[in-house]
Design an enzyme around this catalytic site. Structure first.
Site, PDB file in Angstrom:
ATOM      1  N   SER A 150      26.149 -28.536 -15.515  1.00 29.01           N
ATOM      2  CA  SER A 150      25.484 -28.490 -16.813  1.00 29.01           C
ATOM      3  C   SER A 150      25.740 -27.135 -17.446  1.00 29.01           C
ATOM      4  O   SER A 150      26.146 -26.183 -16.769  1.00 29.01           O
ATOM      5  CB  SER A 150      23.977 -28.700 -16.623  1.00 29.01           C
ATOM      6  OG  SER A 150      23.252 -28.407 -17.795  1.00 29.01           O
ATOM      7  N   TYR A 183      15.533 -27.227 -12.540  1.00 29.16           N
ATOM      8  CA  TYR A 183      16.812 -27.824 -12.919  1.00 29.16           C
ATOM      9  C   TYR A 183      17.915 -26.768 -12.959  1.00 29.16           C
ATOM     10  O   TYR A 183      19.021 -26.993 -12.455  1.00 29.16           O
ATOM     11  CB  TYR A 183      16.678 -28.510 -14.277  1.00 29.16           C
ATOM     12  CG  TYR A 183      17.923 -29.243 -14.705  1.00 29.16           C
ATOM     13  CD1 TYR A 183      18.308 -30.432 -14.084  1.00 29.16           C
ATOM     14  CD2 TYR A 183      18.716 -28.767 -15.751  1.00 29.16           C
ATOM     15  CE1 TYR A 183      19.453 -31.114 -14.476  1.00 29.16           C
ATOM     16  CE2 TYR A 183      19.853 -29.444 -16.156  1.00 29.16           C
ATOM     17  CZ  TYR A 183      20.216 -30.617 -15.517  1.00 29.16           C
ATOM     18  OH  TYR A 183      21.355 -31.284 -15.911  1.00 29.16           O
TER      19      TYR A 183
END
Length: 271
Positions: A132, A145
């Protein structure tokens, strides 16, 4: 025919990538954790859709063995399954952090660990790891995350060194904001695992929940990821990393050229 196994195909990037690759005559083995989603995939024409919870090593082995029974090879494995746990670090219990890592890191690692011997034996393969933009920079309230994606970066960077000289290529995808259920699911995880009412960050949480429907800058459709995956499949020697969305390019560049203090100020405005 080139084939690919994709984890996390119930919706969003996994589903759209499976459909796109199928349209490009790639043989797709899509997987999903929920049996209902497996049936949905079969109804869409994916006859070899299979159930796979990446947290369960035996299910990973079953999927690998079934694909090998059918095709005797696995050309590409796309570790796409994952979710985002929102919440300030002081509001996230260690158990909740472990849950985040069970899917995003340990599940990805177990899939990778099991597919490497297959690819070594057949003499080739590509392992696509879904990282990401938050594996490059961190945002407020997304520590669990962020940490999971930084871990994916470290594992894959090391794996690339260990596979040097083989025809097995680990590839990182640094995806920015893409159309999916990611934000909706992250809000649900926030509600489930954080005591919002008694948190010092209550106002920020409520604001983020209210803003879920707002337009996200630089957001792209999931097809953007699917097209990059197709590019990787077609490349004899893919690049080790692909940025997806303008947000990733912009933040990746900013991190390289500004001080940590200035970067923090910029990220606080974004978050």
């Amino acid at each position: 025919m080139t084939n690919i196994v994709i984890t996390g195909c119930s919706t969003g990037i996994g589903l759209e990538t499976a459909k796109y690759l199928k349209s490009k005559s790639i043989k797709v083995y899509p997987t999903a954790r929920d049996p209902k989603d497996v049936e949905m995939l079969k109804e869409l024409g994916f006859e070899h859709a299979m159930q796979l919870d990446v947290r369960k090593p035996n299910e990973i082995s079953t999927v690998i063995n079934k694909v090998l029974e059918i095709d005797s090879k696995i050309d590409i494995w796309f570790n796409n399954a994952g979710f985002g746990q929102t919440g300030a670090m002081e509001d996230i219990s260690t158990e909740v952090l472990k849950e985040q890592f069970e899917t995003n890191v340990f599940g990805l690692h177990e899939c990778t660990r099991q597919i490497i011997p297959v690819m070594r034996e057949q003499g080739h393969g590509k392992i696509i790891q879904h990282s990401s933009v938050l594996g490059i920079v961190s945002l407020f309230g997304k520590g669990a995350y962020n940490a999971s994606k930084y871990a994916v970066e470290g594992l894959t960077d090391t794996l690339r060194l260990e596979l040097e000289g083989t025809d097995i290529y680990p590839v990182l995808l640094n995806t920015g904001p893409v159309t999916s259920d990611f934000r909706k699911n992250a809000v649900q995880k926030l509600k489930e695992n954080v005591d919002i009412e008694h948190s010092l960050f209550k106002e920020q949480y409520l604001e983020s929940m209210e803003g879920i429907a707002k337009k996200v800058p630089f957001k792209e459709e999931a097809i953007s990821v699917a097209q990059i995956v197709h590019t990787i499949i077609l490349k004899e020697r893919p690049k080790p990393r692909y940025y997806i969305t303008k947000a990733t390019y912009l933040l990746g560049y900013i991190k390289r050229v500004v001080s940590t203090s200035l970067l923090d100020k910029i990220l606080l405005k974004i978050g």
